[in-house]
Write a protein that holds these residues in place. Structure first.
Motif, PDB file in Angstrom:
ATOM      1  N   ASP A 233       0.883  -1.171   0.000  1.00 21.59           N
ATOM      2  CA  ASP A 233       0.000   0.000   0.000  1.00 21.59           C
ATOM      3  C   ASP A 233       0.918   1.217   0.000  1.00 21.59           C
ATOM      4  OD1 ASP A 233       0.899   0.303   2.634  1.00 21.59           O
ATOM      5  OD2 ASP A 233      -0.991  -0.295   3.539  1.00 21.59           O
TER       6      ASP A 233
ATOM      7  N   ALA B  21      -4.311  -3.344  -2.904  1.00 18.93           N
ATOM      8  CA  ALA B  21      -5.775  -3.325  -2.781  1.00 18.93           C
ATOM      9  C   ALA B  21      -6.267  -1.883  -2.898  1.00 18.93           C
ATOM     10  CB  ALA B  21      -6.202  -3.924  -1.453  1.00 18.93           C
TER      11      ALA B  21
ATOM     12  N   ALA C 121      -8.665  -4.662   1.637  1.00 19.92           N
ATOM     13  CA  ALA C 121      -7.369  -5.329   1.538  1.00 19.92           C
ATOM     14  C   ALA C 121      -7.413  -6.760   2.054  1.00 19.92           C
ATOM     15  CB  ALA C 121      -6.304  -4.531   2.299  1.00 19.92           C
TER      16      ALA C 121
END
Length: 162
Positions: A15, A48, A106
């Motif tokens: 991320d 994600a 996620a």
């Protein structure tokens, strides 16, 4: 009779945090050889991308105008995150990498990626949230450790001692 051995898949979750970039770098340094194919793993980096409604948390009048803008921004962030991950891989001499964006939470995206790729290992960083923040926000690493159908490696950054 010659047989070919298919590489196991290692997924690294990424991320836009220093924790996940550290986890990627650590994984590359410990499991992959620069410019070689000696690693037993095929690397898959997964980001994600949350849904626009989850990112904004609004619904109702006016949301229809805002959501496409939020979605476009989330797509730009995802592209930037994957580009940075790609550059980290290249700097470590690892060019054989699959970069993916999954849409949604996620926790679900990572567990679905494990299933899709039949991964042997899922590596992810640890944000280091305390118990209260973890209880409110939930812990992606904790969820994956309990629900992913593979080994889960949580990479923690070393604490800096003063």
């Amino acid at each position: 009779m010659a047989t070919t051995t298919e590489k196991q898949v290692m997924i690294v979750a990424i991320d836009d945090s220093e924790h996940s970039y550290y986890a990627l770098e650590w994984t590359l340094e410990h499991f992959f050889t620069p410019f070689g194919s000696n690693s037993p793993f095929q690397l898959v980096v997964v980001h994600a991308k949350p849904s626009p409604t989850a990112a904004v948390g609004i619904a109702g009048p006016g949301a229809a105008e805002i959501l496409p803008l939020v979605d476009a921004d989330l797509k730009r962030i995802a592209a930037r995150v994957l580009e940075k991950a790609k550059q980290i891989c290249i700097s470590k001499g690892v060019n054989d990498v699959i970069l993916e964006v999954g849409d949604g939470d996620a926790r679900n995206v990572l567990c679905e990626a494990v299933e899709k790729h039949n991964a042997s290992i899922l590596a992810l960083g640890n944000h280091g949230y305390g118990a209260i923040k973890r209880a409110v926000l939930g812990s992606v690493s904790d969820y994956c450790a309990h629900h992913a159908h593979c080994s889960v490696m949580i990479v923690k950054r070393p604490k800096i001692k003063h």
